[in-house]
Each structure stands twice: as structure tokens, then as C-alpha cells.
Design a protein around this motif. Structure first.
Motif, PDB file in Angstrom:
ATOM      1  N   GLY A 163      63.056 -30.300  15.479  1.00 36.05           N
ATOM      2  CA  GLY A 163      61.732 -29.801  15.877  1.00 36.05           C
ATOM      3  C   GLY A 163      60.626 -30.738  15.430  1.00 36.05           C
ATOM      4  N   VAL A 164      60.743 -31.239  14.203  1.00 38.74           N
ATOM      5  CA  VAL A 164      59.729 -32.151  13.670  1.00 38.74           C
ATOM      6  C   VAL A 164      59.643 -33.408  14.539  1.00 38.74           C
ATOM      7  N   SER A 165      60.813 -33.972  14.868  1.00 41.81           N
ATOM      8  CA  SER A 165      60.775 -35.247  15.594  1.00 41.81           C
ATOM      9  C   SER A 165      60.383 -35.050  17.066  1.00 41.81           C
ATOM     10  N   LYS A 166      60.710 -33.882  17.631  1.00 44.09           N
ATOM     11  CA  LYS A 166      60.408 -33.701  19.067  1.00 44.09           C
ATOM     12  C   LYS A 166      59.046 -33.065  19.304  1.00 44.09           C
ATOM     13  N   ARG A 167      58.521 -32.357  18.313  1.00 47.38           N
ATOM     14  CA  ARG A 167      57.315 -31.548  18.583  1.00 47.38           C
ATOM     15  C   ARG A 167      56.160 -31.919  17.662  1.00 47.38           C
ATOM     16  N   ARG A 168      55.846 -33.187  17.657  1.00 45.03           N
ATOM     17  CA  ARG A 168      54.693 -33.739  16.935  1.00 45.03           C
ATOM     18  C   ARG A 168      54.578 -33.191  15.511  1.00 45.03           C
ATOM     19  N   GLY A 169      55.690 -33.153  14.830  1.00 43.41           N
ATOM     20  CA  GLY A 169      55.659 -32.813  13.408  1.00 43.41           C
ATOM     21  C   GLY A 169      55.585 -31.327  13.100  1.00 43.41           C
ATOM     22  N   ILE A 170      55.526 -30.495  14.126  1.00 45.28           N
ATOM     23  CA  ILE A 170      55.454 -29.043  13.872  1.00 45.28           C
ATOM     24  C   ILE A 170      56.728 -28.383  14.407  1.00 45.28           C
ATOM     25  N   ALA A 171      57.583 -27.925  13.475  1.00 41.58           N
ATOM     26  CA  ALA A 171      58.843 -27.298  13.865  1.00 41.58           C
ATOM     27  C   ALA A 171      58.791 -25.787  13.683  1.00 41.58           C
ATOM     28  N   VAL A 172      57.796 -25.336  12.926  1.00 40.56           N
ATOM     29  CA  VAL A 172      57.707 -23.909  12.605  1.00 40.56           C
ATOM     30  C   VAL A 172      56.316 -23.425  12.965  1.00 40.56           C
ATOM     31  N   SER A 173      56.255 -22.332  13.705  1.00 39.88           N
ATOM     32  CA  SER A 173      54.942 -21.838  14.113  1.00 39.88           C
ATOM     33  C   SER A 173      54.780 -20.367  13.737  1.00 39.88           C
ATOM     34  N   SER A 174      53.580 -20.018  13.369  1.00 37.81           N
ATOM     35  CA  SER A 174      53.328 -18.607  13.081  1.00 37.81           C
ATOM     36  C   SER A 174      52.991 -17.875  14.382  1.00 37.81           C
ATOM     37  N   ILE A 175      53.023 -16.554  14.288  1.00 45.45           N
ATOM     38  CA  ILE A 175      52.680 -15.729  15.447  1.00 45.45           C
ATOM     39  C   ILE A 175      51.279 -15.191  15.204  1.00 45.45           C
ATOM     40  N   LYS A 176      50.433 -15.351  16.217  1.00 45.60           N
ATOM     41  CA  LYS A 176      49.065 -14.854  16.052  1.00 45.60           C
ATOM     42  C   LYS A 176      48.717 -14.022  17.279  1.00 45.60           C
ATOM     43  N   ASP A 177      48.360 -12.784  17.074  1.00 42.74           N
ATOM     44  CA  ASP A 177      48.008 -11.851  18.161  1.00 42.74           C
ATOM     45  C   ASP A 177      49.067 -11.853  19.259  1.00 42.74           C
ATOM     46  N   GLY A 178      50.331 -11.870  18.852  1.00 41.93           N
ATOM     47  CA  GLY A 178      51.409 -11.795  19.834  1.00 41.93           C
ATOM     48  C   GLY A 178      51.690 -13.100  20.557  1.00 41.93           C
ATOM     49  N   HIS A 179      51.011 -14.210  20.114  1.00 45.96           N
ATOM     50  CA  HIS A 179      51.231 -15.514  20.744  1.00 45.96           C
ATOM     51  C   HIS A 179      51.862 -16.476  19.737  1.00 45.96           C
ATOM     52  N   CYS A 180      52.630 -17.448  20.275  1.00 46.34           N
ATOM     53  CA  CYS A 180      53.081 -18.572  19.445  1.00 46.34           C
ATOM     54  C   CYS A 180      51.825 -19.384  19.131  1.00 46.34           C
ATOM     55  N   GLU A 181      51.515 -19.580  17.843  1.00 46.31           N
ATOM     56  CA  GLU A 181      50.253 -20.241  17.507  1.00 46.31           C
ATOM     57  C   GLU A 181      50.266 -21.713  17.927  1.00 46.31           C
ATOM     58  N   ALA A 182      51.448 -22.311  17.952  1.00 49.17           N
ATOM     59  CA  ALA A 182      51.533 -23.740  18.281  1.00 49.17           C
ATOM     60  C   ALA A 182      51.315 -23.990  19.769  1.00 49.17           C
ATOM     61  N   CYS A 183      51.979 -23.225  20.630  1.00 50.43           N
ATOM     62  CA  CYS A 183      51.877 -23.517  22.072  1.00 50.43           C
ATOM     63  C   CYS A 183      51.100 -22.452  22.838  1.00 50.43           C
ATOM     64  N   GLN A 184      50.662 -21.406  22.143  1.00 51.74           N
ATOM     65  CA  GLN A 184      49.789 -20.377  22.730  1.00 51.74           C
ATOM     66  C   GLN A 184      50.473 -19.471  23.753  1.00 51.74           C
ATOM     67  N   VAL A 185      51.773 -19.603  23.881  1.00 50.52           N
ATOM     68  CA  VAL A 185      52.462 -18.747  24.863  1.00 50.52           C
ATOM     69  C   VAL A 185      52.564 -17.320  24.306  1.00 50.52           C
ATOM     70  N   ARG A 186      52.401 -16.359  25.198  1.00 55.95           N
ATOM     71  CA  ARG A 186      52.538 -14.954  24.782  1.00 55.95           C
ATOM     72  C   ARG A 186      54.025 -14.662  24.588  1.00 55.95           C
TER      73      ARG A 186
END
Ligand SMILES: [Zn+2]
Length: 248
Positions: A182-205
Motif C-alpha cells: 500500500g505504501v509503495s503503490k498509494r503515495r505513502g498512505i496504506a492506512v486510511s481512517s473513516i470519516k462520515d462514512g467515507h474513506c478519508e484517503a480517496c473520499q469514496v462512500r
């Protein structure tokens, strides 16, 4: 929460800390380059000021020589004036004397101007020398600062790497692999928190089903869009009861 999730979150923190330090390390050479450029500019300015003084000195020497020539002519014509026999010769000699006198005045004026310019130009060299010395001091300081910062950052990276190895030791190998991928493929972010029902990294619901699974913690759940490992951040601390100052 899945028992491995807190370690994965910690790994992400360490990864972010490390990449921030790597970014700062990468910026260090530019500071040295910038200081070097300022130093080169100050040297060029000093050389230019020195060249102007040399030019003034050369012009002054030429003017001194010319003045000497005009003065000897004047002396010679004045001597000859005593020996002329005719009015015509006398008039011609008077004319030569006037011309030589004019020449003397011209070069004396030029020399005076050059002397005044020389004072200004010498002051210019002094100022340029001072500016150069200041840039040299500044450059030294920048180099020392950069080296100190490099040492500091490299030390921190070693500490972070050690912490990372320790956390990785607490995780199953396949989760370490998943994280590193995840780190190497996703610009250093492999872990994302959930915010208001969305993935905080990619904003998908996120589907409510996924969120439920994350809460249950039976398995590690990835965002279905960006594939990052998801976690539910602990609830934000309840704001302290309104204080006197808030009401004011
Ligand atoms: Zn996502």
C-alpha cells in the motif's frame, strides 16, 4: 477493532514521520546551492568593483602622462618665446602656448574627476568586500545548519526504522506485506481512517456493511476503491463544557 489494526495505524504513523524527514533531507542540498549562488554573486560584484578601480587607475596613469607631455610643451614654448625675432613668430608662439595651456587644463580637470571617481570606486570595493565577507559567513552558517539538520534527521530516521521493525514483529507477515504494498503503490498512505462514512484517503462512500465489519474487527477491511486498510478513528473527545471565557 481488529487486534492488528492498532499496529497498522502505528506503522502508518511511522511511515508518514519517515517520509516527512526524507522530504526535509531532500530539501537540504537546495539550501547549500542557494548559499553558493549568493556567494558567487557577491564574488562577481566584488570583482566588478575591483575592475572599475583598475580601469580608473589605468586612465589616471594615461592622463598623468598626457599632462606631463602638455607641461613640457608649455615650458618649451615659453623658453622659445624669449628667442623669437619677428611679430609673426611671436604670434605663432603665443598660439602654441595657449594650446598647450588648454591641454594642461584639460588633463588637470580629467585627473581631478578621476581622483573623485577613485574615492567612490574604492568605497565601492570596500562595500563589496564587506558584502562578500557577510555571504561567506552566511554560507558557512548555512552549511553548518544543514549538516546539523542532516545529522538530526538521519538519527530520527534510524529511530523510526527501529520502531517500525519492532511493530512489524507484532504483525502477521501477510499484513506487513499488504501494508508495504500500500505504501509503495498509494503515495505513502496504506492506512486510511473513516470519516462520515467515507474513506478519508480517496473520499469514496463506504458500504454500511464494510463499516459494520470494521467495527466488529473480525478481519482487516480494505477500501473497495483505493484498497487502503480502513480503521474507525476513536470518537473525537467531547468538547469540554462551555467555560466562562467561551460565553464572554
Ligand atoms: Zn479509499
Amino acid at each position: 477493532m481488529h487486534p492488528s489494526l492498532e499496529h497498522l495505524i502505528r506503522l502508518q504513523q511511522l511511515e508518514t514521520d519517515a517520509s516527512e524527514r526524507k522530504r526535509r533531507l531532500a530539501e537540504l542540498p537546495a539550501r547549500v546551492t542557494e548559499a553558493d549562488a549568493a556567494l558567487a554573486a557577491a564574488k562577481a560584484a566584488r570583482d566588478a568593483a575591483t575592475a572599475l578601480v583598475a580601469e580608473n587607475t589605468a586612465t589616471r596613469r594615461a592622463a598623468d602622462r598626457e599632462l606631463g607631455v602638455q607641461q613640457s610643451r608649455l615650458t618649451k614654448f615659453k623658453d622659445q618665446l624669449m628667442e623669437v625675432k619677428t611679430n609673426k613668430e611671436y604670434t605663432a608662439m603665443q598660439h602654441e602656448i595657449a594650446t598647450a595651456e588648454e591641454g594642461v587644463r584639460t588633463f588637470e580637470d580629467q585627473i581631478l574627476t578621476l581622483m573623485m571617481q577613485a574615492d567612490e570606486l574604492t568605497a565601492g570595493v570596500k562595500a563589496a568586500d564587506a558584502a562578500l565577507a557577510a555571504e561567506e559567513r552566511k554560507g558557512k552558517q548555512v552549511r553548518a545548519d544543514v549538516e546539523a539538520e542532516r545529522g538530526q534527521l538521519e538519527g530520527e530516521l534510524i529511530t523510526i526504522a527501529a520502531a517500525r521493525t519492532e511493530v512489524e514483529g507484532k504483525l502477521p507477515a501477510e499484513l506487513v506485506r499488504l501494508f508495504n504494498e500500500g505504501v509503495s503503490k498509494r503515495r505513502g498512505i496504506a492506512v486510511s481512517s473513516i470519516k462520515d462514512g467515507h474513506c478519508e484517503a480517496c473520499q469514496v462512500r463506504l458500504r454500511p456493511q464494510l463499516i459494520m465489519e470494521i467495527r466488529k474487527g473480525d478481519r482487516i477491511v480494505q477500501c473497495e476503491s483505493c484498497m487502503r486498510i480502513l480503521f474507525m478513528p476513536p470518537p473525537a473527545p467531547v468538547p469540554a463544557a462551555t467555560t466562562e471565557s467561551d460565553r464572554a
